[in-house]
Design a protein around this motif. Structure first.
Motif, mmCIF file in Angstrom:
data_model
loop_
_atom_site.group_PDB
_atom_site.id
_atom_site.type_symbol
_atom_site.label_atom_id
_atom_site.label_comp_id
_atom_site.label_asym_id
_atom_site.label_seq_id
_atom_site.Cartn_x
_atom_site.Cartn_y
_atom_site.Cartn_z
ATOM 1 N N THR A 1 0.836 -1.204 0.000
ATOM 2 C CA THR A 1 0.000 0.000 0.000
ATOM 3 C C THR A 1 0.870 1.253 0.000
ATOM 4 O O THR A 1 2.012 1.236 0.478
ATOM 5 N N SER B 1 -3.632 5.588 0.362
ATOM 6 C CA SER B 1 -4.930 4.960 0.088
ATOM 7 C C SER B 1 -4.894 4.097 -1.171
ATOM 8 O O SER B 1 -5.926 3.663 -1.660
ATOM 9 N N GLU B 2 -3.690 3.846 -1.712
ATOM 10 C CA GLU B 2 -3.587 3.067 -2.950
ATOM 11 C C GLU B 2 -2.968 1.697 -2.680
ATOM 12 O O GLU B 2 -2.222 1.504 -1.727
ATOM 13 N N TRP C 1 -0.802 1.572 -9.532
ATOM 14 C CA TRP C 1 -1.349 1.958 -8.228
ATOM 15 C C TRP C 1 -2.836 2.198 -8.386
ATOM 16 O O TRP C 1 -3.254 2.991 -9.222
ATOM 17 N N SER C 2 -3.613 1.503 -7.580
ATOM 18 C CA SER C 2 -5.069 1.604 -7.714
ATOM 19 C C SER C 2 -5.675 2.051 -6.388
ATOM 20 O O SER C 2 -5.283 1.550 -5.331
ATOM 21 N N PRO C 3 -6.629 2.991 -6.419
ATOM 22 C CA PRO C 3 -7.319 3.346 -5.162
ATOM 23 C C PRO C 3 -7.982 2.107 -4.562
ATOM 24 O O PRO C 3 -8.511 1.264 -5.296
ATOM 25 N N ARG C 4 -7.944 2.008 -3.257
ATOM 26 C CA ARG C 4 -8.534 0.827 -2.599
ATOM 27 C C ARG C 4 -9.992 0.625 -3.000
ATOM 28 O O ARG C 4 -10.456 -0.482 -3.147
ATOM 29 N N ASP D 1 -11.362 0.969 -5.698
ATOM 30 C CA ASP D 1 -11.558 0.480 -7.072
ATOM 31 C C ASP D 1 -11.155 -0.981 -7.238
ATOM 32 O O ASP D 1 -10.978 -1.461 -8.356
#
Ligand code: SF4
Length: 373
Positions: A265, A268-269, A348-351, A353
Motif C-alpha cells: 500500500t 490509500s492506494e 497503483w489503484s485506489p482501494r 476500485d
C-alpha cells in the motif's frame, strides 16, 4: 409407458412405431408446459411474445450462453444487463478495449472465456458486417465459439433444429432413459438420446424447454416429479430412484496449491500488476503474487519472492477453489514504494476500485486490508 420400456424385446417395426408415438407425445407435453411456464429471462423471447412477432437477438442469445457456462442464471443476470446496457450491439462490444471488457467480466470467472468472447465479437463485426452467421456450422467457424454455444444460438436465435446439450439436458436424458452408464463416459449416449427428441417444430423453444425443465423441475437434487410434464415417459421415475441419475464415477480429489499474495500500500492506494496474457486469469489485474505450487511457502521464501524491499508482515491467509485445484494464499502486507522486480510494472489503484479484481485477489485484498477497502 416409460421410455425405458422400449428396451424390452419387441419386433423392430412395432418398436419404431411405439417410440415415434412416445416421442411425439413427450415433445407436445413439454412444449405445452413451456408455453405456460417459460422462465422470464432478459435474453429470452417467450412464446407469447414470439407469437406476436418478436424475434430473439442473436447477440443477446450468444452473450447469455457464454455467460451461463459454468455459472447460474441469478449470478449471470446482472452481468448480462450491465454488458448489454454498455455494449448494446456486437459491434459496440467488439470496439471496446480488452481491459474494459475483462474488468466488466471480473467475478464471472473463466477469463479465457472473456478473451474468446472478444475474439468472436471482433470476427462477427469485422468479417460478417456485425451479423452472426445463421447456421450451426457458420457459428462454429467463429473463433472461441464452441459446439454447445453454436447449437444453442442456431436453435434459439435462428430456429435451426440443433441438438443443444448442457449439463441440465444430460441429467434429464439420463433420468428419462434410465441410463446406467456413468458420466463422463455416458456423454455421447446422452447426446444421441437428446438428438432423437429434436424436431423441426419450434427447435428454439424445445431447447429452452429442456433447459427450463432441468433447471426448475428435474433439478439435480430432489427432482419435482409430481409436477413434471413428462413424468409418464420417465424410466428413471418408473424405476423408483430418479435422483440417482445420472450415475457418476468417483471424483478424483482436486490437487491443492500454495502461494503468497503481496498487498503493498501507498497511502490509500494498492499496488496491482497485470498478469501475463496466457494462462490462468491471463491479462487480468491482480495483486502481485508468487508462483502457486504444491509446497507451502516458508517465510524466507515468501520474503525472497516479494515485489519490493519493505517491512512485510503476515496478515493471514485465504482459501480459494478453482475448477482444477484449490489454493491457499498466504498474505503479506507492507507500506512502501514498488522497486526491484515490479518496478515500472506496478499499477497503483485506489482501494475503493478493487472490486474489478478476479475473485481470488479481491478476497485476498479484503482479508489482507482487514476491512479497509
Ligand atoms: Fe426428471 Fe422426475 Fe421428470 Fe423424470 S419425472 S424427467 S426424474 S422430474
Amino acid at each position: 409407458m416409460s421410455l425405458g420400456d422400449c428396451a424390452a424385446p419387441m419386433a423392430l417395426e412395432v418398436m419404431i412405431a411405439v417410440w415415434g408415438g412416445v416421442n411425439t407425445a413427450l415433445r407436445a407435453q413439454l412444449l405445452a408446459w413451456y408455453d405456460a411456464n417459460a422462465r422470464d429471462l432478459p435474453w429470452r423471447v417467450r412464446p407469447a411474445a414470439q407469437a406476436a412477432g418478436a424475434k430473439a437477438d442473436p447477440y443477446r442469445v450468444w452473450l447469455s450462453e457464454v455467460m451461463l457456462q459454468q455459472t447460474t442464471v441469478p449470478h449471470a443476470t446482472p452481468y448480462f444487463l450491465r454488458f448489454t446496457a454498455r455494449w448494446p450491439t456486437v459491434g459496440d462490444l467488439a470496439a471496446e478495449a480488452d481491459g474494459e471488457v475483462m474488468a466488466a467480466w471480473a467475478g464471472l470467472g473463466y477469463y479465457a472465456r472473456a478473451r474468446n468472447l472478444l475474439a468472436c465479437a471482433r470476427a462477427v463485426a469485422g468479417e460478417h458486417g456485425g451479423i452472426f452467421p445463421d447456421t450451426e456450422d457458420g457459428l462454429r467457424a467463429l473463433p472461441g465459439l464452441g459446439p454447445y454455444t453454436a447449437a444453442a444460438v442456431a436453435a434459439i436465435a435462428f430456429g435451426r433444429p440443433a441438438n443443444v446439450v448442457d449439463g441440465n439436458v444430460e441429467r434429464v436424458m439420463a433420468r428419462l432413459f434410465a441410463v446406467d452408464q456413468p458420466l463422463p463416459d455416458a456423454k455421447p449416449e446422452l447426446k444421441r438420446l437428446a438428438a432423437g427428441l429434436v424436431g423441426n417444430e419450434r427447435p428454439g423453444d424445445w431447447a429452452q424447454a429442456l433447459m427450463d425443465l432441468g433447471a426448475t423441475v428435474c433439478r439435480p437434487k430432489q427432482p419435482q416429479c409430481d409436477r413434471c410434464p413428462v413424468a409418464a415417459h420417465c424410466a428413471g421415475l418408473a424405476g423408483g430412484e430418479p435422483e440417482t441419475y445420472p450415475r457418476r464415477t468417483a471424483k478424483a480429489e482436486r490437487p491443492h496449491r500454495h502461494g503468497v499474495a503481496y498487498i503493498l500500500t501507498r497511502g490509500s492506494e494498492v499496488a496491482l500488476v497485470r498478469r501475463p496474457p496466457k494462462g490462468l486469469l491471463g491479462g487480468m489485474l491482480a495483486l502481485p503474487s508468487s508462483d502457486w505450487r504444491a509446497a507451502r511457502w516458508s517465510e524466507t521464501e515468501a520474503m525472497a519472492a516479494a515485489p519490493a524491499m519493505a517491512d512485510w508482515r503476515s496478515v493471514g491467509e485465504v482459501e480459494h477453489g478453482f475448477t482444477h485445484f484449490t489454493l491457499t494464499l498466504q498474505l503479506l502486507r507492507a507500506e512502501g514504494e514498488a522497486d526491484g522486480v515490479t518496478q515500472g510494472g506496478v499499477i497503483w489503484s485506489p482501494r475503493r476500485d478493487l472490486d474489478g479484481l478476479p475473485s481470488v485477489f479481491l478476497k485476498a485484498a479484503k482479508a489482507g486490508l482487514n476491512g479497509l477497502l
